[in-house]
Design a protein around this motif. Structure first.
Motif, short mmCIF file in Angstrom:
data_model
loop_
_atom_site.label_atom_id
_atom_site.label_comp_id
_atom_site.label_asym_id
_atom_site.label_seq_id
_atom_site.Cartn_x
_atom_site.Cartn_y
_atom_site.Cartn_z
N LEU A 216 0.83 -1.20 0.00
CA LEU A 216 0.00 0.00 0.00
C LEU A 216 0.87 1.26 0.00
O LEU A 216 0.57 2.23 -0.70
CB LEU A 216 -0.92 -0.01 1.23
CG LEU A 216 -2.03 -1.07 1.21
CD1 LEU A 216 -2.74 -1.11 2.56
CD2 LEU A 216 -3.03 -0.81 0.10
N ALA A 217 1.95 1.24 0.79
CA ALA A 217 2.85 2.40 0.82
C ALA A 217 3.46 2.62 -0.56
O ALA A 217 3.64 3.76 -1.00
CB ALA A 217 3.95 2.17 1.86
N ASP A 218 3.76 1.53 -1.26
CA ASP A 218 4.34 1.62 -2.59
C ASP A 218 3.36 2.24 -3.59
O ASP A 218 3.78 2.77 -4.62
CB ASP A 218 4.72 0.21 -3.06
CG ASP A 218 5.94 0.22 -3.96
OD1 ASP A 218 6.82 1.07 -3.74
OD2 ASP A 218 6.01 -0.61 -4.88
N ARG A 219 2.07 2.16 -3.29
CA ARG A 219 1.04 2.73 -4.17
C ARG A 219 0.57 4.11 -3.69
O ARG A 219 -0.46 4.60 -4.13
CB ARG A 219 -0.14 1.78 -4.28
CG ARG A 219 0.22 0.45 -4.95
CD ARG A 219 -0.95 -0.51 -4.98
NE ARG A 219 -1.99 -0.09 -5.91
CZ ARG A 219 -2.07 -0.46 -7.17
NH1 ARG A 219 -1.14 -1.26 -7.67
NH2 ARG A 219 -3.04 -0.05 -7.94
N GLY A 220 1.31 4.72 -2.77
CA GLY A 220 1.03 6.09 -2.37
C GLY A 220 0.08 6.24 -1.20
O GLY A 220 -0.30 7.36 -0.85
N VAL A 221 -0.32 5.12 -0.56
CA VAL A 221 -1.20 5.21 0.61
C VAL A 221 -0.38 5.68 1.80
O VAL A 221 0.71 5.16 2.07
CB VAL A 221 -1.86 3.85 0.90
CG1 VAL A 221 -2.68 3.91 2.19
CG2 VAL A 221 -2.75 3.44 -0.27
N ARG A 222 -0.88 6.66 2.54
CA ARG A 222 -0.14 7.24 3.67
C ARG A 222 -0.67 6.79 5.03
O ARG A 222 0.06 6.82 6.01
CB ARG A 222 -0.20 8.77 3.60
CG ARG A 222 0.41 9.36 2.33
CD ARG A 222 0.48 10.86 2.41
NE ARG A 222 -0.82 11.47 2.65
CZ ARG A 222 -1.70 11.78 1.69
NH1 ARG A 222 -1.41 11.51 0.42
NH2 ARG A 222 -2.86 12.34 1.98
N GLU A 223 -1.95 6.41 5.10
CA GLU A 223 -2.53 6.02 6.38
C GLU A 223 -3.46 4.82 6.18
O GLU A 223 -4.13 4.71 5.15
CB GLU A 223 -3.36 7.16 6.99
CG GLU A 223 -2.56 8.38 7.37
CD GLU A 223 -3.46 9.47 7.95
OE1 GLU A 223 -3.77 9.41 9.16
OE2 GLU A 223 -3.86 10.36 7.18
N VAL A 224 -3.47 3.93 7.16
CA VAL A 224 -4.35 2.76 7.14
C VAL A 224 -5.09 2.70 8.47
O VAL A 224 -4.49 2.88 9.53
CB VAL A 224 -3.56 1.45 6.93
CG1 VAL A 224 -4.51 0.25 6.90
CG2 VAL A 224 -2.76 1.51 5.64
N THR A 225 -6.39 2.44 8.41
CA THR A 225 -7.18 2.23 9.61
C THR A 225 -7.72 0.81 9.61
O THR A 225 -7.77 0.15 8.57
CB THR A 225 -8.36 3.22 9.70
OG1 THR A 225 -9.29 2.94 8.65
CG2 THR A 225 -7.88 4.66 9.58
N ALA A 226 -8.10 0.33 10.78
CA ALA A 226 -8.68 -1.00 10.89
C ALA A 226 -9.59 -1.04 12.11
O ALA A 226 -9.34 -0.35 13.11
CB ALA A 226 -7.60 -2.06 11.02
N VAL A 227 -10.67 -1.79 12.01
CA VAL A 227 -11.55 -2.04 13.15
C VAL A 227 -11.51 -3.53 13.43
O VAL A 227 -11.86 -4.35 12.56
CB VAL A 227 -12.99 -1.59 12.87
CG1 VAL A 227 -13.90 -1.99 14.03
CG2 VAL A 227 -13.05 -0.08 12.66
N LEU A 228 -11.04 -3.89 14.61
CA LEU A 228 -11.05 -5.28 15.05
C LEU A 228 -12.32 -5.51 15.84
O LEU A 228 -12.51 -4.93 16.91
CB LEU A 228 -9.83 -5.59 15.91
CG LEU A 228 -8.46 -5.37 15.25
CD1 LEU A 228 -7.35 -5.78 16.22
CD2 LEU A 228 -8.34 -6.16 13.96
N SER A 229 -13.20 -6.35 15.31
CA SER A 229 -14.50 -6.57 15.95
C SER A 229 -14.34 -7.35 17.24
O SER A 229 -13.51 -8.27 17.33
CB SER A 229 -15.44 -7.33 15.00
OG SER A 229 -15.67 -6.57 13.83
N ALA A 230 -15.15 -6.99 18.23
CA ALA A 230 -15.16 -7.75 19.48
C ALA A 230 -15.66 -9.15 19.19
O ALA A 230 -16.58 -9.34 18.39
CB ALA A 230 -16.06 -7.05 20.50
N PRO A 231 -15.06 -10.17 19.80
CA PRO A 231 -15.44 -11.55 19.49
C PRO A 231 -16.83 -11.89 20.02
O PRO A 231 -17.27 -11.38 21.04
CB PRO A 231 -14.37 -12.38 20.21
CG PRO A 231 -13.92 -11.50 21.34
CD PRO A 231 -14.00 -10.10 20.81
N ALA A 232 -17.52 -12.75 19.28
CA ALA A 232 -18.80 -13.27 19.75
C ALA A 232 -18.54 -14.31 20.83
O ALA A 232 -17.41 -14.78 21.02
CB ALA A 232 -19.58 -13.88 18.58
#
Length: 263
Positions: A216-232
């Motif tokens: 992603l960095a190689d393609r010009g992306v500067r920031e990444v976000t993620a949501v880790l869901s609480a487990p069932a």
């Protein structure tokens, strides 16, 4: 209203636009069409005598189960009484029924209230009889410190049915080690939707995630976000997933909570 929304932005989320605000006012799902399950979408604002808007909230009825939905709310976070006034208006407007809060993705934000970042709204919800449930963790990673790809291990496939990029990750010898799905970057920011690993006798999660970020960095992306869901119930906890992302440089920004109020 846009200023209020922007003040509550989590790191990595792009500045809201007028078009996105219009979509949220119409009850539009994040990244999707107007939700057919919502009806009677209503938005009210709080304003000072001079006309300055200090709070706004939107709510609707869910047609399948008849529950109410407090879709989104923004106000001056250090003025807890403003949040409470808006929540009480929503509860009164929805009548005697179960009301869920922050359980629907909108054009302005993903599911969940950032509980640490917005303590005034969280306390106002609790004072109005809402109970919170852990929905997941919001993570953020800047890629400014990344170089190019460690080696060429990814094919990028656009997903017409899913608005995003599918990264098919491989070893040097071409053997598949995993896949990742990310949203289409907006202003240099993307969201990691999911990460999957090919069956392997050893853990490759760190390799897959590192290669994904490097690509992603190689393609010009500067920031990444993620949501880790609480487990069932009965599923593994978040410790392993958090450790994997933390080792890759992600910071846990906040806990996302959803809320329910019974009549």
């Amino acid at each position: 209203m846009l200023e209020l929304v922007a003040a509550d932005l989590l790191p990595g989320l792009p500045e809201p636009t007028s078009a996105e605000l219009d979509q949220a006012l119409a009850g539009t799902c994040l990244g999707g069409p107007v939700r057919a399950v919502l009806k009677g979408v209503r938005t009210e604002v709080l304003a000072c005598a001079d006309g300055r808007i200090v709070g706004v909230a939107s709510w609707a009825e869910r047609s399948p189960d008849g529950a109410g939905a407090l879709l989104w709310l923004h106000c001056l976070e250090d003025e807890q009484h403003l949040a409470r006034a808006l929540i009480e208006r929503a509860v009164a407007g929805l009548g005697r029924r179960t009301v869920n809060a922050f359980m629907e993705p909108t054009a302005l934000a993903p599911v969940g209230l950032p509980a640490r970042m917005r303590p005034g709204t969280r306390r106002a919800l609790e004072e109005c009889g809402f109970s919170g449930t852990d929905h997941g963790r919001y993570l953020h990673r800047r890629l400014d410190d990344r170089g190019g790809r460690l080696y060429a291990v990814a094919d990028v496939v656009e997903c017409p049915g899913l608005p995003g990029w599918r990264l098919q990750l491989r070893e040097r010898d071409g053997s598949r080690i995993g896949e990742a799905l990310v949203s289409v970057p907006v202003e240099g920011t993307t969201a990691l939707q999911w990460l999957s690993l090919a069956p392997s006798p050893s853990s490759r999660g760190n390799i897959v995630l590192e290669q994904c970020l490097a690509h992603l960095a190689d393609r010009g992306v500067r920031e990444v976000t993620a949501v880790l869901s609480a487990p069932a119930e009965g599923q593994p906890d978040l410790d392993a997933a958090l450790a994997l992302h933390t080792a890759a440089g992600f910071d846990e920004i906040d806990q996302l909570h959803v809320y329910t109020r019974r009549p």
